[in-house]
Write a protein that holds these residues in place. Structure first.
Motif: not given
Length: 153
Positions: A94-111
């Motif tokens: 009944s649960s889920v753990t999400y992860e979100v990566g935030v990337f500047a457009e065109g960048r491969d490493e996360p901000a």
């Protein structure tokens, strides 16, 4: 140093682009930290509605956030476009753990990398309940095989 800083686009399966707004910036001319949590909510709920048949106004089950986090690695500011990447790190009954990566457009490493845990409950009673099969099936497509390996859609 956090392992999350080493995430790359390949570690996420589902993406959503977002154009920052002038009002996203704070007095220091970068996106305010609270906006990141709005982005997390947007990508998670977009995925749930598009891929898991969630209809928020009529659903008998709702997801309640029981924990959240965000680690920041580089500033973003208006008028940048960001790409949000989504993965599931843990899928329970009944649960889920999400992860979100935030990337500047065109960048491969996360901000930034953040996320939260949803516990699904009955809308009226607010008692924990198992996810519907459509929800579980959709979320399982985002399930990470390991901390750095993306799931395949």
């Amino acid at each position: 140093m956090s392992q999350l800083k080493h995430r790359r686009r390949k570690d996420y399966t589902y993406f959503l682009s977002y154009r920052t707004r002038w009002s996203d910036n704070d007095q220091y001319s970068h996106v305010n930290n609270a906006v990141y949590y709005l982005w997390f909510d947007s990508i998670v709920n977009t995925y749930l509605m598009e891929r898991c048949r969630l209809d928020p106004p009529t659903s008998q089950l709702i997801g309640l956030v029981i924990s959240s986090f965000c680690e920041f690695f580089a500033p973003l500011s208006f008028p940048q476009v960001v790409d949000l990447g989504l993965r599931v790190n843990k899928l329970g009954n009944s649960s889920v753990t999400y992860e979100v990566g935030v990337f500047a457009e065109g960048r491969d490493e996360p901000a930034a990398v953040g996320g939260y845990t949803h516990v699904f409950v009955k809308r009226v009673e607010r008692k924990s309940a198992p996810m519907a099969s459509e929800m579980r099936e959709g979320l399982s497509k985002l399930l990470s095989n390991s901390p750095s390996t993306p799931a395949k859609l």
